[in-house]
Design a protein around this motif. Structure first.
Motif, short mmCIF file in Angstrom:
data_model
loop_
_atom_site.label_atom_id
_atom_site.label_comp_id
_atom_site.label_asym_id
_atom_site.label_seq_id
_atom_site.Cartn_x
_atom_site.Cartn_y
_atom_site.Cartn_z
N UNK A 3 0.81 -1.21 0.00
CA UNK A 3 0.00 0.00 0.00
C UNK A 3 0.85 1.27 0.00
N UNK A 4 2.08 1.17 0.45
CA UNK A 4 2.95 2.34 0.49
C UNK A 4 3.37 2.79 -0.91
N UNK A 5 3.11 1.95 -1.91
CA UNK A 5 3.42 2.32 -3.28
C UNK A 5 2.34 3.23 -3.88
N UNK A 6 1.18 3.26 -3.24
CA UNK A 6 0.10 4.10 -3.74
C UNK A 6 0.36 5.56 -3.42
N UNK A 7 -0.14 6.46 -4.26
CA UNK A 7 -0.11 7.90 -3.90
C UNK A 7 -0.91 8.14 -2.63
N UNK A 8 -0.57 9.21 -1.91
CA UNK A 8 -1.22 9.49 -0.64
C UNK A 8 -2.72 9.68 -0.81
N UNK A 9 -3.16 10.23 -1.97
CA UNK A 9 -4.59 10.43 -2.21
C UNK A 9 -5.33 9.10 -2.30
N UNK A 10 -4.69 8.09 -2.91
CA UNK A 10 -5.31 6.77 -3.02
C UNK A 10 -5.41 6.12 -1.64
N UNK A 11 -4.37 6.28 -0.84
CA UNK A 11 -4.38 5.73 0.51
C UNK A 11 -5.48 6.38 1.35
N UNK A 12 -5.66 7.69 1.19
CA UNK A 12 -6.75 8.38 1.90
C UNK A 12 -8.11 7.82 1.48
N UNK A 13 -8.27 7.58 0.19
CA UNK A 13 -9.55 7.05 -0.29
C UNK A 13 -9.82 5.66 0.29
N UNK A 14 -8.79 4.82 0.37
CA UNK A 14 -8.95 3.47 0.94
C UNK A 14 -9.35 3.56 2.41
N UNK A 15 -8.65 4.41 3.15
CA UNK A 15 -8.93 4.53 4.58
C UNK A 15 -10.31 5.14 4.84
N UNK A 16 -10.80 5.95 3.91
CA UNK A 16 -12.09 6.61 4.11
C UNK A 16 -13.24 5.62 4.15
N UNK A 17 -13.04 4.40 3.65
CA UNK A 17 -14.10 3.39 3.66
C UNK A 17 -14.12 2.60 4.97
N UNK A 18 -13.15 2.82 5.85
CA UNK A 18 -13.08 2.07 7.10
C UNK A 18 -13.84 2.79 8.20
N UNK A 19 -14.32 2.03 9.22
CA UNK A 19 -14.92 2.68 10.40
C UNK A 19 -13.88 3.54 11.11
N UNK A 20 -14.36 4.50 11.90
CA UNK A 20 -13.46 5.45 12.55
C UNK A 20 -12.45 4.75 13.44
N UNK A 21 -12.87 3.75 14.20
CA UNK A 21 -11.94 3.05 15.09
C UNK A 21 -10.80 2.39 14.32
N UNK A 22 -11.11 1.86 13.14
CA UNK A 22 -10.07 1.23 12.33
C UNK A 22 -9.12 2.28 11.75
N UNK A 23 -9.65 3.44 11.41
CA UNK A 23 -8.80 4.52 10.89
C UNK A 23 -7.85 5.00 11.98
#
Length: 541
Positions: A3-23
């Motif tokens: 996942x560290x190969x992804x741009x930071x914007x893509x990583x933000x988009x992936x994390x945005x789908x997780x519940x707050x506790x997981x983020x």
């Protein structure tokens, strides 16, 4: 993939789908993840403001985070509250405001004081409540708010007095709105700019739909209306040329021919749900053929609490999902002759099965509501004949909403083996003999038991289902409280079985409750009868 190969914007988009506790947990992985998670946390976290924050001004002053949402509860102590609001307005640029426990006077005072701050709002939630607060002495009768960036509005009233206030919100970019009025018919919300509205959900007690939505609704595609007002009117449907999804719940009054004509005027409708929740004597009657002929593009149809009229055979070329719940036939001698070549899913009360005849269809999923009947009676009198006549059914879901009042453990007739591949039983009392019978169903591959009670003998033997490769169990009890092992096993060595299904039990009081260890959260949720296929996702609503 790393996942560290992804741009930071893509990583933000992936994390945005997780519940707050997981983020929050993800933010502790590394500096890069912390930066990406910080943006998501700012969107998900909400800063709640009240007078108690006066003691924490230094914390707010030193905060380096820009909160996405700010919630304000009650505005009676305006002088003290404004100290905190001034500080927040200088530091934060939120896109969402939640204002609860206020009245129209407080809303206007807040808007006039922080007009520039409000200009950035994209999402606004307002809850008016006159039970614990009073109107301002100097309050006006009419207010106007200009919110150029507002996209989503949620407006809820809990008003019992005669406030005689009108709030007009100018929001030219508004996309969705949820509006719930109150018993105070003099408190009115007006939305004059509705050109871009695509979704509306509204609960109407004392006012009419057109009292609030006064503008043109040319872009509206989804409308959900709950009428608690007996004198409801659907004449405004003529102004909805692009409506695709319509849900009506009627708590008082009945569905009339005039209402049906208004609905059929929305010729582009693809999904229609009508539910009458009034007394049995005022259900109203609908001609199913009129609906299908008037709405040629209809793909999903759900009717509940109605009497149906069948003057002609019913034909619908595009209908894929049909759900009938708590319906009666206007004439007890008539039958439903339906030609729907695209039909895939059918939900019916068991008493309607014997009166339903499908022509040129490939229905593969069948929901059956047992009502007051037991499982054995259902198979003998209704279901067996229906499945033999419609041999395309591959998934069968059986539900008994009244099972708590029943102590009969059901089985099914012997020597009956339909071509069912998936079987779901929900809230049923089922005898262990039932599973010995379905062991003969050669095509059965998937079995799901939710909220059921299995009637077991004192010395029960394990029933093995050779052909079943997937077993889902959730909240299943055994009638014999002495048994600690689940009495049903399935094929674990079959080539098509990915993993062996494990069922574990936990003692709750005197009984054991069993569930599958491989159930996901989504599989553990008990869907509404027939809801599989009626997608109720409403996006921002």
């Amino acid at each position: 993939m790393d996942l560290n190969l992804f741009p930071i914007e893509i990583l933000e988009e992936i994390l945005s789908w997780l519940p707050l506790n997981d983020v929050l947990k993800a933010s502790l992985v590394c500096h890069r993840w912390n930066g990406a998670a910080g943006t998501v946390i700012a969107r998900k976290c909400c800063l709640r403001i009240d007078n108690s924050m006066l003691a924490h001004q230094e914390v707010l002053s030193n905060s380096g985070r820009n909160y996405y949402a700010i919630s304000i509860n009650a505005m009676d102590s305006w002088v003290q509250l404004r100290i905190i609001l001034d500080l927040c307005a200088a530091k934060f640029t939120p896109r969402k405001f939640e204002l609860t426990g206020i009245l129209e006077d407080h809303l206007d005072r807040f808007y006039q004081t922080y007009r520039d701050w409000c200009a950035h709002i994209e999402c606004l939630q307002i809850e008016l409540d006159d039970r614990f607060t009073d109107y301002l002495v100097c309050g006006q009768a009419d207010y106007r708010l200009c919110l150029p960036k507002l996209r989503h509005l949620r407006w809820r009233e809990c008003l019992y007095g005669a406030g005689e206030k009108t709030v007009t919100i100018e929001a030219p970019n508004l996309k969705s709105a949820i509006v719930e009025d109150s018993l105070d018919a003099t408190a009115i919300l007006r939305l004059p700019t509705c050109d871009k509205l695509t979704e509306i959900k509204s609960m109407l007690y004392t006012k009419h739909f057109t009292d609030t939505f006064t503008g043109t609704l040319s872009s509206l595609r989804k409308l959900v209306l709950d009428f608690a007002n007996e004198n409801y009117d659907l004449g405004f449907f003529a102004q909805l040329p692009n409506l695709r999804w319509l849900e009506l719940s009627i708590y008082f009054g009945e569905m009339t021919w005039k209402h049906l004509q208004a609905i059929c005027g929305c010729g582009l409708l693809e999904s229609l749900r009508i539910c009458v929740k009034d007394s049995v004597n005022r259900r109203g009657a609908l001609n199913l053929a009129t609906i299908c002929n008037g709405l040629p593009k209809l793909k999903q149809l759900e009717l509940a609490g109605l009497d149906l009229i069948f003057s002609d055979p019913v034909r619908s070329e595009n209908l894929k999902i049909l759900k009938l719940k708590d319906v009666n036939f206007w004439d007890s001698e008539c039958t439903l002759n339906l030609t729907a070549p695209a039909l895939e899913s059918l939900s019916l009360p068991v008493g309607v099965l014997a009166k339903t005849f499908l022509d040129k269809n490939g229905v593969s999923k069948l929901f059956v509501d047992l009502g007051a009947r037991n499982l054995e009676e259902t198979f003998k009198m209704y279901l067996s004949a229906f499945l033999l006549q419609h041999d395309t059914v591959r998934e069968l879901i059986i539900l008994n909403p009244n099972y708590k009042s029943s102590i009969v453990f059901n089985t099914i007739p012997k020597d009956f083996a339909p071509l069912i591949e998936k079987l779901q039983l929900r809230t049923l009392c089922v005898s262990i003999d039932f599973f010995q019978q379905i062991a003969k169903w050669k095509t059965l591959k998937h079995l799901s038991l939710v909220g059921c009670t299995i009637g077991c003998h004192e010395a029960v033997e394990t029933v093995h289902l050779d052909n079943v490769t997937t077993l889902h169990v959730d909240c299943v009890k055994l009638s014999n409280s002495q048994l600690v092992r689940f009495p049903i096993t399935v094929a674990s060595g079959a080539e098509e079985a990915e993993t062996e299904t494990t069922v574990v039990g936990h003692r709750m009081g005197p009984t054991m409750v069993f569930r599958s260890t491989n159930l996901t959260d989504s599989e553990m949720r008990l869907p509404t009868f027939g809801s599989n296929g009626i997608d109720r996702r409403s996006g921002p609503l």
